[in-house]
Design a protein around this motif. Structure first.
Motif, PDB file in Angstrom:
ATOM      1  N   LEU A   1      12.928 116.725  -7.475  1.00 14.88           N
ATOM      2  CA  LEU A   1      12.431 116.771  -8.851  1.00 14.88           C
ATOM      3  C   LEU A   1      11.928 118.174  -9.153  1.00 14.88           C
ATOM      4  CD1 LEU A   1      10.378 113.442  -8.706  1.00 14.88           C
ATOM      5  CD2 LEU A   1      12.663 113.751  -9.676  1.00 14.88           C
ATOM      6  N   LYS A   2      12.533 118.792 -10.164  1.00 15.32           N
ATOM      7  CA  LYS A   2      12.255 120.194 -10.479  1.00 15.32           C
ATOM      8  C   LYS A   2      10.750 120.416 -10.703  1.00 15.32           C
ATOM      9  CE  LYS A   2      14.228 123.872 -13.276  1.00 15.32           C
ATOM     10  NZ  LYS A   2      13.103 124.368 -14.022  1.00 15.32           N
ATOM     11  N   ASN A   3      10.210 121.440 -10.071  1.00  9.14           N
ATOM     12  CA  ASN A   3       8.803 121.856 -10.199  1.00  9.14           C
ATOM     13  C   ASN A   3       7.804 121.017  -9.430  1.00  9.14           C
ATOM     14  OD1 ASN A   3       8.806 124.205 -11.602  1.00  9.14           O
ATOM     15  ND2 ASN A   3       8.721 123.229 -13.618  1.00  9.14           N
ATOM     16  N   LYS A   4       8.272 119.941  -8.789  1.00 13.15           N
ATOM     17  CA  LYS A   4       7.331 119.077  -8.088  1.00 13.15           C
ATOM     18  C   LYS A   4       6.527 119.872  -7.039  1.00 13.15           C
ATOM     19  CE  LYS A   4       6.639 115.982  -4.540  1.00 13.15           C
ATOM     20  NZ  LYS A   4       6.702 116.250  -3.102  1.00 13.15           N
ATOM     21  N   GLY A   5       7.214 120.799  -6.347  1.00 13.24           N
ATOM     22  CA  GLY A   5       6.548 121.607  -5.325  1.00 13.24           C
ATOM     23  C   GLY A   5       5.384 122.408  -5.892  1.00 13.24           C
ATOM     24  N   CYS A   6       5.565 122.929  -7.128  1.00 13.14           N
ATOM     25  CA  CYS A   6       4.498 123.736  -7.755  1.00 13.14           C
ATOM     26  C   CYS A   6       3.249 122.895  -7.988  1.00 13.14           C
ATOM     27  CB  CYS A   6       4.931 124.266  -9.118  1.00 13.14           C
ATOM     28  SG  CYS A   6       6.340 125.329  -9.048  1.00 13.14           S
ATOM     29  N   TYR A   7       3.444 121.676  -8.461  1.00 14.59           N
ATOM     30  CA  TYR A   7       2.280 120.833  -8.755  1.00 14.59           C
ATOM     31  C   TYR A   7       1.509 120.519  -7.478  1.00 14.59           C
ATOM     32  CZ  TYR A   7       4.635 120.295 -13.206  1.00 14.59           C
ATOM     33  OH  TYR A   7       5.252 120.550 -14.387  1.00 14.59           O
ATOM     34  N   ASN A   8       2.229 120.128  -6.425  1.00 13.85           N
ATOM     35  CA  ASN A   8       1.532 119.771  -5.184  1.00 13.85           C
ATOM     36  C   ASN A   8       0.895 120.992  -4.526  1.00 13.85           C
ATOM     37  OD1 ASN A   8       2.247 117.186  -5.628  1.00 13.85           O
ATOM     38  ND2 ASN A   8       3.364 116.899  -3.725  1.00 13.85           N
ATOM     39  N   ALA A   9       1.587 122.124  -4.584  1.00 18.73           N
ATOM     40  CA  ALA A   9       1.021 123.352  -3.999  1.00 18.73           C
ATOM     41  C   ALA A   9      -0.238 123.748  -4.775  1.00 18.73           C
ATOM     42  CB  ALA A   9       2.053 124.474  -4.046  1.00 18.73           C
ATOM     43  N   GLY A  10      -0.154 123.723  -6.095  1.00 18.72           N
ATOM     44  CA  GLY A  10      -1.292 124.132  -6.932  1.00 18.72           C
ATOM     45  C   GLY A  10      -2.505 123.239  -6.734  1.00 18.72           C
ATOM     46  N   VAL A  11      -2.261 121.922  -6.705  1.00 16.65           N
ATOM     47  CA  VAL A  11      -3.372 120.977  -6.539  1.00 16.65           C
ATOM     48  C   VAL A  11      -3.965 121.096  -5.130  1.00 16.65           C
ATOM     49  CG1 VAL A  11      -3.924 118.506  -6.378  1.00 16.65           C
ATOM     50  CG2 VAL A  11      -2.673 119.384  -8.349  1.00 16.65           C
ATOM     51  N   SER A  12      -3.108 121.228  -4.122  1.00 13.49           N
ATOM     52  CA  SER A  12      -3.597 121.389  -2.740  1.00 13.49           C
ATOM     53  C   SER A  12      -4.448 122.650  -2.622  1.00 13.49           C
ATOM     54  CB  SER A  12      -2.433 121.529  -1.762  1.00 13.49           C
ATOM     55  OG  SER A  12      -1.848 120.292  -1.535  1.00 13.49           O
ATOM     56  N   ALA A  13      -3.952 123.753  -3.167  1.00 15.27           N
ATOM     57  CA  ALA A  13      -4.692 125.021  -3.089  1.00 15.27           C
ATOM     58  C   ALA A  13      -6.040 124.866  -3.793  1.00 15.27           C
ATOM     59  CB  ALA A  13      -3.886 126.136  -3.736  1.00 15.27           C
ATOM     60  N   PHE A  14      -6.024 124.184  -4.917  1.00 17.74           N
ATOM     61  CA  PHE A  14      -7.257 123.968  -5.675  1.00 17.74           C
ATOM     62  C   PHE A  14      -8.253 123.152  -4.849  1.00 17.74           C
ATOM     63  CE2 PHE A  14      -9.829 121.406  -8.535  1.00 17.74           C
ATOM     64  CZ  PHE A  14     -10.387 122.391  -9.326  1.00 17.74           C
ATOM     65  N   PHE A  15      -7.791 122.048  -4.287  1.00 16.05           N
ATOM     66  CA  PHE A  15      -8.693 121.213  -3.475  1.00 16.05           C
ATOM     67  C   PHE A  15      -9.200 121.978  -2.252  1.00 16.05           C
ATOM     68  CE2 PHE A  15      -6.681 117.056  -5.123  1.00 16.05           C
ATOM     69  CZ  PHE A  15      -7.727 116.832  -5.983  1.00 16.05           C
ATOM     70  N   PHE A  16      -8.288 122.666  -1.553  1.00 22.42           N
ATOM     71  CA  PHE A  16      -8.712 123.409  -0.357  1.00 22.42           C
ATOM     72  C   PHE A  16      -9.779 124.450  -0.729  1.00 22.42           C
ATOM     73  CE2 PHE A  16      -4.412 122.500   1.813  1.00 22.42           C
ATOM     74  CZ  PHE A  16      -4.948 121.504   2.610  1.00 22.42           C
ATOM     75  N   SER A  17      -9.580 125.148  -1.856  1.00 25.90           N
ATOM     76  CA  SER A  17     -10.559 126.164  -2.275  1.00 25.90           C
ATOM     77  C   SER A  17     -11.914 125.522  -2.562  1.00 25.90           C
ATOM     78  CB  SER A  17     -10.083 126.896  -3.528  1.00 25.90           C
ATOM     79  OG  SER A  17      -8.867 127.516  -3.281  1.00 25.90           O
ATOM     80  N   CYS A  18     -11.888 124.389  -3.255  1.00 25.25           N
ATOM     81  CA  CYS A  18     -13.151 123.689  -3.568  1.00 25.25           C
ATOM     82  C   CYS A  18     -13.835 123.245  -2.283  1.00 25.25           C
ATOM     83  CB  CYS A  18     -12.897 122.449  -4.425  1.00 25.25           C
ATOM     84  SG  CYS A  18     -12.214 122.834  -6.002  1.00 25.25           S
ATOM     85  N   LEU A  19     -13.047 122.741  -1.344  1.00 25.47           N
ATOM     86  CA  LEU A  19     -13.626 122.258  -0.082  1.00 25.47           C
ATOM     87  C   LEU A  19     -14.243 123.417   0.696  1.00 25.47           C
ATOM     88  CD1 LEU A  19     -10.849 119.688   0.867  1.00 25.47           C
ATOM     89  CD2 LEU A  19     -13.224 119.147   0.264  1.00 25.47           C
ATOM     90  N   GLU A  20     -13.538 124.547   0.728  1.00 29.03           N
ATOM     91  CA  GLU A  20     -14.078 125.735   1.414  1.00 29.03           C
ATOM     92  C   GLU A  20     -15.419 126.128   0.803  1.00 29.03           C
ATOM     93  OE1 GLU A  20     -13.097 127.696   3.950  1.00 29.03           O
ATOM     94  OE2 GLU A  20     -11.102 126.907   4.387  1.00 29.03           O
ATOM     95  N   LYS A  21     -15.472 126.110  -0.539  1.00 29.64           N
ATOM     96  CA  LYS A  21     -16.728 126.443  -1.226  1.00 29.64           C
ATOM     97  C   LYS A  21     -17.859 125.512  -0.823  1.00 29.64           C
ATOM     98  CE  LYS A  21     -17.290 127.668  -5.637  1.00 29.64           C
ATOM     99  NZ  LYS A  21     -17.136 127.516  -7.086  1.00 29.64           N
ATOM    100  N   ASN A  22     -17.468 124.313  -0.425  1.00 33.11           N
ATOM    101  CA  ASN A  22     -18.459 123.308  -0.016  1.00 33.11           C
ATOM    102  C   ASN A  22     -18.614 123.226   1.508  1.00 33.11           C
ATOM    103  OD1 ASN A  22     -19.532 121.611  -2.418  1.00 33.11           O
ATOM    104  ND2 ASN A  22     -17.392 122.027  -2.898  1.00 33.11           N
ATOM    105  N   GLY A  23     -18.133 124.251   2.199  1.00 33.77           N
ATOM    106  CA  GLY A  23     -18.396 124.350   3.639  1.00 33.77           C
ATOM    107  C   GLY A  23     -17.425 123.602   4.536  1.00 33.77           C
ATOM    108  N   VAL A  24     -16.295 123.116   3.976  1.00 33.92           N
ATOM    109  CA  VAL A  24     -15.302 122.436   4.827  1.00 33.92           C
ATOM    110  C   VAL A  24     -14.242 123.464   5.232  1.00 33.92           C
ATOM    111  CG1 VAL A  24     -13.525 120.632   4.927  1.00 33.92           C
ATOM    112  CG2 VAL A  24     -15.648 120.229   3.642  1.00 33.92           C
ATOM    113  N   LYS A  25     -13.970 123.562   6.521  1.00 37.37           N
ATOM    114  CA  LYS A  25     -12.981 124.543   6.992  1.00 37.37           C
ATOM    115  C   LYS A  25     -11.567 123.995   6.795  1.00 37.37           C
ATOM    116  CE  LYS A  25     -15.555 126.947  10.641  1.00 37.37           C
ATOM    117  NZ  LYS A  25     -16.803 127.003   9.951  1.00 37.37           N
ATOM    118  N   THR A  26     -10.740 124.745   6.063  1.00 39.16           N
ATOM    119  CA  THR A  26      -9.357 124.321   5.829  1.00 39.16           C
ATOM    120  C   THR A  26      -8.401 125.428   6.285  1.00 39.16           C
ATOM    121  OG1 THR A  26      -8.877 125.275   3.660  1.00 39.16           O
ATOM    122  CG2 THR A  26     -10.236 123.280   3.679  1.00 39.16           C
ATOM    123  N   HIS A  27      -7.135 125.080   6.401  1.00 39.17           N
ATOM    124  CA  HIS A  27      -6.151 126.094   6.836  1.00 39.17           C
ATOM    125  C   HIS A  27      -5.732 127.019   5.698  1.00 39.17           C
ATOM    126  CE1 HIS A  27      -2.162 123.746   5.812  1.00 39.17           C
ATOM    127  NE2 HIS A  27      -3.076 123.555   4.895  1.00 39.17           N
TER     128      HIS A  27
END
Ligand code: 5GP
Length: 254
Positions: free
Chosen positions: A43-69
């Motif tokens: 499905l066209k662009n599906k990768g962008c949505y999942n990458a963007g949301v994952s990056a967003f969540f990982f960044s928020c988690l890092e800000k809250n002290g959770v270590k992510t890759h």
């Protein structure tokens, strides 16, 4: 950073070596699968949505002290991550009964689970990811008792952070799956956290906003991913770092 040899191809992501030691590139492809690969589409662009949301969540988690890759986005589909030695566990936190626990146990769909229930599956498609228990995890030497305790503590912390963030956007985090890995002596949250690995329900309408739309033909999955990605990433005060959901997403979602 240069992308080098392909290391691994999963059902929806590919992992590449880079010219930097200890850093890999994860490419979120446009593939979507369900039922152990029994249902597949691109499905066209599906990768962008999942990458963007994952990056967003990982960044928020890092800000809250959770270590992510997560380290940074290279473009809309490619993420630079720490190289981890992955633990073959799928750590699922459930806040409401849905999916396999409703099929396998006498829970009524939508029943709140308080405290949240942690279910850990063995990540092995050839065995259909069978559910483990603590004794099996320890006997299989997948984690020591202390490591398992740490993994569960991190999983519950991630659940609290994400549940609160999503609630601000009128979304219930029903359940989600995490994977962890080691770099040296540190456990990091790896893989992805996206609509493919979560169950999200609209608080007002109960509408599914995740891969269940695809699994059960509930509607146009890309329209759903488009809307939900825009909704998730506009949480006020959340991490802004290096997160690029396609510009189109925001416009179309309005
Ligand atoms: P269930 O056990 O109900 O099928 O899944 C529980 C939650 O974990 C759901 O949010 C589901 O999307 C996620 N999940 C479980 N197994 C997998 C898996 O193998 N891959 C992905 N991406 N998510 C999974």
């Amino acid at each position: 950073m240069k992308q080098k040899k392909l290391l691994y191809t999963g059902k929806a992501k590919s992992v590449y070596r880079t010219d930097v030691k200890g850093k890999l590139i994860v490419e979120f492809r446009d593939d979507i699968t369900a039922f152990d690969g029994g249902k597949k589409d691109t499905l066209k662009n599906k990768g962008c949505y999942n990458a963007g949301v994952s990056a967003f969540f990982f960044s928020c988690l890092e800000k809250n002290g959770v270590k992510t890759h997560f380290l940074e986005m290279l473009d809309e589909k490619r993420m630079v991550v720490r190289e981890l030695s992955m633990i073959p566990l799928e750590v699922i936190v459930r806040n409401l009964a849905a999916g396999s626990i409703v099929r396998n146990y006498p829970f009524k769909e939508g029943t709140p689970l308080k405290p949240p229930v942690i279910v850990i599956d063995y990540k092995d498609d050839s065995r259909h990811d069978p559910m483990l228990n603590d004794d099996l995890i320890i006997a299989l030497r997948l984690a020591t008792p202390a490591e398992l305790k740490r993994i569960k503590t991190i999983a519950l912390r991630v659940n609290t952070i994400l549940s609160n963030m999503l609630a601000q956007q009128g979304i219930t985090l029903v359940d989600f799956k995490m994977e962890f890995g080691w770099q040296g002596k540190t456990i990091y949250l790896g893989d992805e956290i996206s609509m493919d690995s979560m169950r999200l329900w609209d608080k007002k309408t109960g509408e599914s906003l995740d891969k269940d739309v695809y699994r059960f033909n509930k509607g146009d999955v890309m329209a759903t991913y488009n809307r939900v990605a825009a909704r998730i990433t506009k949480v006020p005060g959340a991490a802004k770092k290096a997160v690029r959901v396609p510009k189109k997403t925001r416009k179309q979602a309005r």
